[in-house]
Design a protein around this motif. Structure first.
Motif, PDB file in Angstrom:
ATOM      1  N   ARG A 100      -2.682   1.423   9.381  1.00 22.44           N
ATOM      2  CA  ARG A 100      -3.283   0.657   8.285  1.00 22.44           C
ATOM      3  C   ARG A 100      -4.464   1.462   7.746  1.00 22.44           C
ATOM      4  O   ARG A 100      -5.255   2.004   8.507  1.00 22.44           O
ATOM      5  N   VAL A 101      -4.565   1.540   6.425  1.00 21.34           N
ATOM      6  CA  VAL A 101      -5.741   2.120   5.781  1.00 21.34           C
ATOM      7  C   VAL A 101      -6.735   0.990   5.547  1.00 21.34           C
ATOM      8  O   VAL A 101      -6.372  -0.050   4.999  1.00 21.34           O
ATOM      9  N   ARG A 102      -7.970   1.199   5.963  1.00 20.20           N
ATOM     10  CA  ARG A 102      -9.011   0.177   5.798  1.00 20.20           C
ATOM     11  C   ARG A 102     -10.039   0.632   4.766  1.00 20.20           C
ATOM     12  O   ARG A 102     -10.561   1.739   4.861  1.00 20.20           O
ATOM     13  N   CYS A 103     -10.319  -0.243   3.819  1.00 17.80           N
ATOM     14  CA  CYS A 103     -11.373   0.016   2.828  1.00 17.80           C
ATOM     15  C   CYS A 103     -12.452  -1.054   2.861  1.00 17.80           C
ATOM     16  O   CYS A 103     -13.423  -0.966   2.112  1.00 17.80           O
ATOM     17  N   PHE A 104     -12.288  -2.091   3.695  1.00 12.11           N
ATOM     18  CA  PHE A 104     -13.376  -3.045   3.885  1.00 12.11           C
ATOM     19  C   PHE A 104     -14.348  -2.418   4.877  1.00 12.11           C
ATOM     20  O   PHE A 104     -14.007  -2.149   6.032  1.00 12.11           O
ATOM     21  N   GLY A 105     -15.563  -2.182   4.411  1.00  4.79           N
ATOM     22  CA  GLY A 105     -16.502  -1.393   5.193  1.00  4.79           C
ATOM     23  C   GLY A 105     -16.299   0.067   4.830  1.00  4.79           C
ATOM     24  O   GLY A 105     -16.101   0.408   3.659  1.00  4.79           O
ATOM     25  N   TYR A 106     -16.305   0.923   5.827  1.00  2.00           N
ATOM     26  CA  TYR A 106     -16.097   2.352   5.565  1.00  2.00           C
ATOM     27  C   TYR A 106     -14.604   2.679   5.551  1.00  2.00           C
ATOM     28  O   TYR A 106     -13.814   2.032   6.229  1.00  2.00           O
ATOM     29  N   LEU A 107     -14.245   3.661   4.756  1.00  3.91           N
ATOM     30  CA  LEU A 107     -12.861   4.124   4.693  1.00  3.91           C
ATOM     31  C   LEU A 107     -12.458   4.659   6.061  1.00  3.91           C
ATOM     32  O   LEU A 107     -13.086   5.575   6.600  1.00  3.91           O
ATOM     33  N   SER A 108     -11.408   4.077   6.643  1.00  2.00           N
ATOM     34  CA  SER A 108     -10.968   4.502   7.962  1.00  2.00           C
ATOM     35  C   SER A 108      -9.493   4.171   8.136  1.00  2.00           C
ATOM     36  O   SER A 108      -8.869   3.549   7.271  1.00  2.00           O
ATOM     37  N   PHE A 109      -8.950   4.559   9.270  1.00  2.00           N
ATOM     38  CA  PHE A 109      -7.541   4.363   9.572  1.00  2.00           C
ATOM     39  C   PHE A 109      -7.428   3.799  10.985  1.00  2.00           C
ATOM     40  O   PHE A 109      -8.169   4.212  11.880  1.00  2.00           O
ATOM     41  N   ASP A 110      -6.503   2.836  11.187  1.00  3.21           N
ATOM     42  CA  ASP A 110      -6.213   2.428  12.557  1.00  3.21           C
ATOM     43  C   ASP A 110      -4.713   2.463  12.777  1.00  3.21           C
ATOM     44  O   ASP A 110      -3.927   2.359  11.840  1.00  3.21           O
ATOM     45  N   ASP A 111      -4.332   2.627  14.042  1.00  7.22           N
ATOM     46  CA  ASP A 111      -2.931   2.868  14.364  1.00  7.22           C
ATOM     47  C   ASP A 111      -2.176   1.610  14.768  1.00  7.22           C
ATOM     48  O   ASP A 111      -1.049   1.685  15.255  1.00  7.22           O
ATOM     49  N   GLY A 112      -2.781   0.432  14.589  1.00  7.02           N
ATOM     50  CA  GLY A 112      -2.109  -0.805  14.939  1.00  7.02           C
ATOM     51  C   GLY A 112      -2.155  -1.104  16.421  1.00  7.02           C
ATOM     52  O   GLY A 112      -1.628  -2.125  16.870  1.00  7.02           O
ATOM     53  N   ILE A 155       2.785   2.350   5.354  1.00  2.00           N
ATOM     54  CA  ILE A 155       1.384   2.274   5.777  1.00  2.00           C
ATOM     55  C   ILE A 155       0.754   1.052   5.119  1.00  2.00           C
ATOM     56  O   ILE A 155       0.835   0.886   3.904  1.00  2.00           O
ATOM     57  N   ARG A 156       0.147   0.184   5.920  1.00  2.00           N
ATOM     58  CA  ARG A 156      -0.467  -1.023   5.368  1.00  2.00           C
ATOM     59  C   ARG A 156      -1.852  -0.713   4.787  1.00  2.00           C
ATOM     60  O   ARG A 156      -2.471   0.278   5.135  1.00  2.00           O
ATOM     61  N   PHE A 157      -2.297  -1.603   3.904  1.00  2.00           N
ATOM     62  CA  PHE A 157      -3.578  -1.433   3.217  1.00  2.00           C
ATOM     63  C   PHE A 157      -4.322  -2.763   3.297  1.00  2.00           C
ATOM     64  O   PHE A 157      -3.837  -3.782   2.794  1.00  2.00           O
ATOM     65  N   ASP A 158      -5.485  -2.781   3.965  1.00  2.00           N
ATOM     66  CA  ASP A 158      -6.161  -4.049   4.233  1.00  2.00           C
ATOM     67  C   ASP A 158      -6.506  -4.822   2.966  1.00  2.00           C
ATOM     68  O   ASP A 158      -6.418  -6.056   2.934  1.00  2.00           O
ATOM     69  N   VAL A 159      -6.857  -4.129   1.888  1.00  2.00           N
ATOM     70  CA  VAL A 159      -7.233  -4.818   0.653  1.00  2.00           C
ATOM     71  C   VAL A 159      -6.020  -5.528   0.040  1.00  2.00           C
ATOM     72  O   VAL A 159      -6.116  -6.677  -0.404  1.00  2.00           O
TER      73      VAL A 159
END
Length: 365
Positions: A126-138, A223-227
């Motif tokens: 998942r690509v995260r843009c809430f907060g700092y731009l980062s990536f997590d692997d689930g 790839i998921r995107f939190d937004v």
């Protein structure tokens, strides 16, 4: 079919809240759903017995002909359909109205019937843009990429911001290198695109920067995107119930900070404000429900986090005062009100509204 829509929306919400499964499509037309299955590979189909064009059992037979490996879960209001359903090798059936505990058992069956690597693996990014731009692997591991330059990070974020839409080269030059001559800016663009492509190479094509007709776009394949997840869930204004409370909690948990917080990107400001407004609206709704149903402590924690994002919100202040009153904690109630009054005076030079003062006086009594 209109009567079925709440059940189907609730089913989608529960699947999203569970987090182990990705919703590839949703159709009220059996024919449209079969067309999707003919061109896309899926593992499980939730199938309503009552559909236009053909009933669920007929649709199930067509699905089995398309791909016998597809698992079918029937959604029905009538238990007598269960025997017929299992005759075409259905994995399970769920009665309407959908009970969350019964659905949890169905999801457990699904997880057991599909190899673990298909349900959730270390590649479930998942690509995260809430907060700092980062990536997590689930799987609980999160990291930030080591961008070669700040512009490489901004280019990636800008293309992600536009959700796979093609962005003309000229727009990219004007947005990211507005103060440079065109030839030099163009060189920087080509270099930066190359840097981004090298950095996302480890995803083996699941994240890619495409080029066509003097335009670029960022593609997320699987790839998921939190937004996007947050926006899809908050597009609905469904009433909060005990059955869907967990769904709302999970959605609000995505909001770990403002959109691209900490990055001075002028192009992100409008979406940042819109997402914050959505978040605060849902926090207030959920906290109100929690306060009214005996979850005051949880509501208070939620509101205090939200207050950091909207420190001058009188609506949040009203709820916090009401919760302290419910708890009988009048010392905290007074401290919170006095701190709020001082904040408004110091930062904005104003007094709280008459409504806020009135609510405080009612609560303190």
């Amino acid at each position: 079919m209109d009567d079925e829509k709440p059940a189907l929306l609730y089913l989608e919400m529960m699947l999203l809240a569970d987090g182990r499964f990705q919703v590839e499509g949703k159709y009220t037309s059996a024919l449209a759903g079969l067309e999707h299955l003919a061109r896309s590979k899926v593992d499980v189909v939730f199938l309503d017995m009552d559909m236009p064009e053909m009933n669920g059992l007929e649709a199930g037979e067509h699905i089995q002909q398309l791909d016998s490996k597809i698992r079918i879960v029937y959604i029905t209001a009538y238990s007598e359909y269960a025997i017929d359903a299992f005759e075409i090798h259905a994995l399970d059936y769920v009665l309407k109205p959908i009970d969350p505990d019964r659905l949890a058992k169905t999801l457990h069956y699904i997880e057991r019937s599909i190899p673990v690597r298909e349900v959730k693996s270390s590649d479930d990014w998942r690509v995260r843009c809430f907060g700092y731009l980062s990536f997590d692997d689930g799987a609980g591991s999160e990291r930030q990429l080591k961008w070669k330059t700040a512009k490489a990070q901004e280019l990636f974020a800008y293309l992600l911001h536009h959700r796979e839409r093609w962005m003309a080269k000229e727009i990219l030059l004007e947005t990211l290198w507005p103060d440079y001559p065109k030839d030099k800016a163009l060189t920087y663009l080509h270099t930066t695109v190359s840097q981004v492509r090298k950095l996302v190479k480890e995803w083996q094509g699941q994240i890619s920067v495409e080029y066509a007709l003097d335009s670029y776009r960022l593609v997320l394949d699987g790839i998921r995107f939190d937004v996007s997840e947050f926006e899809r869930a908050t597009d609905r204004e469904l009433a909060i119930t005990e059955q869907n409370r967990l769904f709302y909690e999970n959605i609000l948990a995505l909001y770990r900070g403002d959109y691209l917080e900490g990055y001075d990107y002028p192009w992100a400001e409008t979406l940042r404000s819109n997402l914050l407004e959505r978040y605060l609206n849902r926090v207030i709704r959920l906290a109100t429900y929690e306060m009214e149903h005996g979850f005051e402590r949880k509501a208070l924690e939620r509101l205090k986090f939200a207050q950091q994002k909207a420190p001058y919100s009188e609506e949040i202040c009203h709820l916090v005062l009401a919760i302290y009153a419910l708890q009988g904690d009048y010392a905290s109630l007074s401290r919170h009100y006095e701190a709020f009054v001082k904040l408004l005076q110091a930062d904005l030079g104003i007094e709280p509204s008459q409504e806020t003062t009135s609510i405080y006086n009612q609560c303190i009594q």
